[in-house]
Write a protein that holds these residues in place. Structure first.
Motif, short mmCIF file in Angstrom:
data_model
loop_
_atom_site.label_atom_id
_atom_site.label_comp_id
_atom_site.label_asym_id
_atom_site.label_seq_id
_atom_site.Cartn_x
_atom_site.Cartn_y
_atom_site.Cartn_z
N TYR A 112 0.86 -1.19 0.00
CA TYR A 112 0.00 0.00 0.00
C TYR A 112 0.89 1.24 0.00
O TYR A 112 1.97 1.20 0.57
N THR A 119 2.36 -5.91 1.44
CA THR A 119 1.17 -6.56 1.97
C THR A 119 0.97 -7.90 1.27
O THR A 119 0.55 -8.88 1.86
N SER A 138 -5.73 -15.75 8.51
CA SER A 138 -6.11 -14.96 9.68
C SER A 138 -6.34 -13.51 9.27
O SER A 138 -5.98 -13.10 8.17
N THR A 139 -6.93 -12.74 10.15
CA THR A 139 -7.28 -11.37 9.82
C THR A 139 -6.02 -10.53 9.57
O THR A 139 -5.01 -10.69 10.24
N GLY A 140 -6.10 -9.70 8.53
CA GLY A 140 -4.95 -8.85 8.18
C GLY A 140 -3.90 -9.55 7.34
O GLY A 140 -2.84 -9.00 7.08
N SER A 141 -4.19 -10.78 6.87
CA SER A 141 -3.18 -11.51 6.12
C SER A 141 -3.11 -11.05 4.66
O SER A 141 -2.17 -11.39 3.95
N GLY A 142 -4.10 -10.31 4.21
CA GLY A 142 -4.04 -9.76 2.84
C GLY A 142 -5.06 -10.33 1.88
O GLY A 142 -4.94 -10.17 0.67
N LYS A 143 -6.10 -10.97 2.39
CA LYS A 143 -7.10 -11.61 1.52
C LYS A 143 -7.90 -10.58 0.73
O LYS A 143 -8.01 -10.67 -0.50
N THR A 144 -8.43 -9.59 1.43
CA THR A 144 -9.21 -8.56 0.74
C THR A 144 -8.33 -7.84 -0.28
O THR A 144 -8.76 -7.51 -1.38
N THR A 145 -7.06 -7.63 0.08
CA THR A 145 -6.13 -6.95 -0.83
C THR A 145 -5.99 -7.73 -2.14
O THR A 145 -5.94 -7.13 -3.22
N TYR A 154 -6.27 -1.34 -7.02
CA TYR A 154 -4.86 -0.96 -6.90
C TYR A 154 -4.08 -1.70 -7.97
O TYR A 154 -4.51 -2.77 -8.41
N GLN A 185 -17.23 -7.20 1.88
CA GLN A 185 -17.51 -7.31 3.31
C GLN A 185 -18.52 -6.26 3.73
O GLN A 185 -19.37 -6.49 4.55
N HIS A 297 -14.97 -17.32 5.41
CA HIS A 297 -14.86 -17.36 6.87
C HIS A 297 -15.69 -18.51 7.43
O HIS A 297 -15.71 -18.71 8.62
#
Ligand SMILES: Nc1ncnc2c1ncn2[C@@H]1O[C@H](COP(=O)(O)OP(=O)(O)OP(=O)(O)O)[C@@H](O)[C@H]1O
Ligand SMILES: [Mg+2]
Length: 342
Positions: A112, A119, A138-145, A154, A185, A297
């Motif tokens: 980012y 990321t 896990s959360t923040g691992s970059g899936k949405t990215t 991006y 989400q 999830h």
């Protein structure tokens, strides 16, 4: 603040002027300078007091105009912001006008703007046409990215994201938008009627198309039960609907749009079992015959997938089917049994 100060100043001035007039007129009268009579003086001040409120209102308009100009400047600052994602000079469309739906990521790296570390740090995978790939982690691992990169919100730093072998950066923005349908989400609904929200993606959709999409998304019965049916105003950001209902509306919208590739970013929040079953049904009818990438999830979504990718800190650390990954006893089974994920 500037407006208020000016306003205050004008008011004070307009109150002081009659007093000053009396003072000066009084002095002139007492000294006997000129032919000033008391009557003229009083009439003059009376005229001032009827004129000044009007004058004050006019001056207030001036400050309002200034305040509006300041607001407009801010609006235009936003409108003038440069869009970092640009269409290539010789952007192409899909042969035949419609994507077939083969997705591949080739050694993709992404950071980012302003972030210190990547990321996404070297991700490679293929999603053959018409298959279902689940991404967990896990959360923040970059899936949405990863989803952002596929829909080109991006651009990648290095590596390539391909649809049917064409780099997404070489596609026209329209054809890319037509190829990838995203259910995120957070669902965005416009402050308009349900029908308007659905037609937003396909203005020429018929009433029957809309009903069919809503039936597939398992939300039709709920909409029918509302006093105003499809004309119900959803409210600002859809506050009149629950999270699950909003998502099913978003699913109906995507069914209506009919993209060959589907990207689902499941809501992290827990759903009750009735909603979960309805959502499951809606998602199944949505992904039928489409290339589906779901950021999952829930166990039910992952179990049916042809391929599961486990993402950890921007890398794929495990891949395989549900049974293979369970048997391997690595990160995936930790996530699955930990209860936080899958
Ligand atoms: N716009 C952004 N600018 C900077 N960093 C961001 C931005 N969006 C996300 N990140 C960071 O990138 C990392 C990955 O975020 P991402 O949203 O892809 O996670 P995720 O795997 O989808 O998590 P979750 O399961 O909670 O949805 C996080 O560390 C996050 O803080
Ligand atoms: Mg996410």
């Amino acid at each position: 603040m500037a407006g208020r100060w000016m306003q205050g100043l004008y008011s004070v001035l307009l109150w002081i002027i009659p007093a000053l007039t009396y003072l000066i007129g009084g002095v002139l009268f007492i000294r006997g300078i000129g032919d000033l009579t008391i009557g003229t003086l009083v009439a003059f001040v009376a005229m001032q007091t009827t004129l000044f409120p009007q004058l004050n209102t006019l001056l207030r308009v001036a400050t309002q105009v200034r305040a509006s100009l300041a607001l407009f400047t801010r609006v235009f600052e936003y409108l003038d912001l440069e869009i970092p994602i640009k269409e290539a000079e010789e952007a192409q469309t899909f042969p035949g006008g419609r994507a077939r739906g083969h997705v591949s990521f080739e050694d993709v790296h992404f950071a980012y703007p302003g972030a210190e570390r990547d990321t996404i740090a070297g991700v490679t995978f293929e999603v053959p046409r018409g298959t279902h790939t689940a991404i967990v982690g896990s959360t923040g691992s970059g899936k949405t990215t990863l989803g952002y990169l596929l829909s080109r919100l991006y651009d990648v730093s290095t590596g390539r994201v391909l649809i049917d072998g064409i780099d997404v950066r070489e596609l026209t923005l329209d054809s890319l938008a037509g190829a990838v349908g995203v259910v995120t989400q957070e669902t965005y609904l416009l402050h308009a009627s349900i029908a308007d929200n659905l037609r937003f993606v396909k203005p020429d959709a018929s009433e029957a198309d809309m009903v069919r999409a809503c039936e597939m998304a398992q939300i039709h019965a709920h909409i029918e039960a509302l006093p105003q049916g499809y004309d119900t105003i959803v409210g600002e950001r859809g506050y009149r609907f629950s999270g699950g209902e909003k998502q099913r509306l978003a699913i109906a919208r995507t069914i209506l749009r009919d993209p060959p590739i589907l990207l689902l970013d499941e809501a992290t929040s827990a759903l009750d079992t009735v909603t979960e079953r309805a959502m499951g049904g809606a998602l199944r009818s949505l992904s039928e015959g489409r290339t589906t990438i779901s950021i999952a999830h829930r166990l039910s979504t992952v179990r049916d997938a042809d391929q599961i990718l486990v993402v950890k800190a921007g890398r794929i650390c495990e891949r395989g089917t549900f049974d293979q990954l369970r048997a391997a006893g690595g990160e995936f089974s930790r996530l699955a049994t930990g209860g936080r994920q899958a």
